[in-house]
Enzyme design. Structure first.
Site, PDB file in Angstrom:
ATOM      1  CG  ASP A 174     -10.983  36.456-125.656  1.00 31.59           C
ATOM      2  OD1 ASP A 174     -10.736  35.516-125.203  1.00 31.59           O
ATOM      3  OD2 ASP A 174     -11.205  37.518-124.750  1.00 31.59           O
ATOM      4  CG  ASP A 195     -10.305  32.607-121.268  1.00 33.06           C
ATOM      5  OD1 ASP A 195     -10.516  33.388-122.400  1.00 33.06           O
ATOM      6  OD2 ASP A 195      -9.584  32.996-120.299  1.00 33.06           O
TER       7      ASP A 195
END
Ligand SMILES: *[C@@H]1O[C@H](CO)[C@@H](O)[C@H](O)[C@H]1NC(C)=O
Ligand SMILES: *[C@@H]1O[C@H](CO)[C@@H](O)[C@H](O)[C@H]1NC(C)=O
Length: 481
Positions: A359, A156
């Site tokens: 992201d 992440d």
């Protein structure tokens, strides 16, 4: 006597029941074909839209860098996907995606400058509505502890702290595929004590002040209502590959873990802030990493650390500077979009007002409202010969391709400052529920000041290079299949 950590357990986080359906995700095999195709169009075979049930890994280059294989959590290359009934449906994944975006927005709204005061304060997990990290759908496997245990993690770029579920799971561990890490069986494991300055770093690494239990530093990180991890802050040996081993890697040893992480051991934080894996391995890799997300869930990509003698010439970079509003996030300057070779008339100020982050965990790219409506209008106009289909969750521009062998899809190009550009792969344009419901994989924000997000669908097949030390992010097409 109750330890401070128990206050966290009081939080009534929810039912964790979003993982119901076994409906299989469809995969999009974007294949560029037909030499006669005008350069403003992709000619896409409909059969390539159909899901593949077998894993066909991308060929591995003879890369000298530390390279991990990236696998889609719910695809046939993943052993986690054998957890029947636990994969969310394609529609559920879209709903979860909106929750993640809400959590990113709320983190950006917080004032990060209120750190500092740590001792004695508690880890408080705000019970604000709306977030999960269930959409962090790409995983890698690394080794932890002595003897080494292989564990599979979501990675992440939108958060910093790495954590794994840990025995004895004092409060709760969700189901994971591999045996849960047992610190008492690792000879190299140590707790971080509350008095250690390292404990204080949790404030910036998690957004929450640490707590203390029997003089052990306690972390808590939440990704929203349904997802969080709380446990002991610790260090142990991390083996990214057999040769790249980091002693004393700081991570969370989770004793209370909830959320849509099901199947995986935990999460690897690749954010830009202090505790992230990127920061902890900075000496060796110079804060440089790159990844490629495969076009379909039946192929594989990579996550690579270090430059290993330089990045490819094909990589075009754009500046990515620290932004105090969201110190974990990678900001970049999206400045324009074209559809089918035509630049949208969206003014640059529309993008600069909102700002943009990249992201790895957000699925669908989010655009400022005006930019999205311009994109949609142009895309719909150029796709007007195809029958429309019902909208799906956050996606409002969907088509029924069930009557076609091939479709002509306008190219979508994203332009960034300093000349970086992404000519999206066909797999980066659509999100496929099924052949009769294939949707444009972009959504509009409702507020013009909300951050825009370059999501992971759009990043598919690109080599995405994070040169954190150099303050830039780059893209090169054709990174993986
Ligand atoms: C780490 O700290 C916790 C809480 O104090 C304790 O229960 C556990 O035994 C410690 N582990 C090690 C290896 O010291
Ligand atoms: C495609 O999905 C929609 C909505 O989930 C459903 O109504 C439809 O029956 C599906 N079509 C096919 C061919 O599976």
């Amino acid at each position: 006597m109750a330890t401070p950590i128990s206050t966290i357990f009081l939080l009534k986080f929810l039912l964790y029941s979003a993982l119901l359906s076994s409906k299989r995700g469809l995969a999009f095999q974007g294949r560029k074909t037909a030499l006669s195709t005008p350069s403003t169009l992709h000619n896409v075979h409909i059969t390539s839209l159909m899901p593949s049930s077998v894993c066909s890994p991308s060929p591995k280059g003879d890369d000298k860098r530390a390279s991990l294989e990236v696998i889609h959590k719910h695809g046939p290359c993943s052993k986690l996907s054998q957890d029947k009934g636990r994969s969310p449906s394609r529609t559920q994944m879209l709903d979860q995606d909106e929750s993640r975006v809400n959590s990113i927005r709320s983190r950006l709204a917080k004032n990060p400058a209120d750190g500092g005061k740590l001792k004695g304060s508690k880890v408080t997990l705000p019970s604000k509505s709306g977030s999960t990290i269930g959409t962090g759908n790409y995983v890698v496997t690394v080794g932890l502890g002595t003897p080494k245990r292989d564990l599979t993690f979501i990675f992440d770029t939108g958060s910093d702290l790495t954590w794994t579920q840990c025995e004895p799971c004092a409060r709760y561990c969700y189901h994971q595929q591999e045996p849960i890490f047992n610190p008492s069986k690792s000879t190299s494991y140590t707790n971080i004590s509350c008095s250690s300055p390292t404990c204080d770093e949790l404030k910036s690494g998690t957004g929450n002040s640490p707590s203390c239990s029997a003089s052990t530093c306690v972390y808590g990180i939440q990704y929203g209502d349904q997802s969080y991890s709380v446990g002991f802050f610790a260090q142990d040996k991390l083996a990214l590959t057999s040769t790249d081993v980091f002693n004393n890697f700081l991570f969370g040893c989770g004793q209370n873990n909830r959320g849509l992480f099901v199947g995986v051991a935990g999460l690897i934080g690749l954010g830009r802030n202090a505790l992230s894996l990127v920061s902890q391995t900075a000496q060796k890799y110079g804060k440089l990493f790159s990844y490629c997300l495969p076009s379909t869930s039946s192929s594989t990509g990579y996550l690579t650390f270090g430059s290993g003698g330089g990045t490819s010439k094909a990589v075009k970079f754009t500046p990515s500077l620290v932004n105090s509003q969201g110190p974990s996030f990678y900001f970049l300057n999206l400045i324009a979009i074209s559809v089918g070779g035509r630049k949208l008339s969206t003014s640059a100020s529309v993008f600069s007002t909102a700002g943009t982050i990249i992201d790895s965990g957000t699925v669908i790219s989010r655009l400022p409202p005006t930019a999205y409506s311009d994109l949609r209008a142009s895309f719909q106009q150029q796709m007007s010969k195809y029958p429309k289909a019902a909208p799906a969750s956050i996606l409002d521009t969907c088509y029924d391709f069930s009557q076609y062998d091939t479709v002509d899809v306008p190219k979508i190009n994203l332009y960034f400052s300093d000349g970086a550009e992404m000519d999206l792969d066909p797999s980066g344009i659509f999100y496929i529920l099924n052949i009769s419901q294939v949707c444009l994989a972009f959504a509009g924000n409702s507020d013009a000041t909300d951050i825009a997000i370059l999501g992971n669908v759009q990043q598919k097949t690109f080599d995405v290079v994070y040169d954190v030390a150099g303050g830039r992010i780059g893209f090169a097409p054709g990174g993986c299949e």
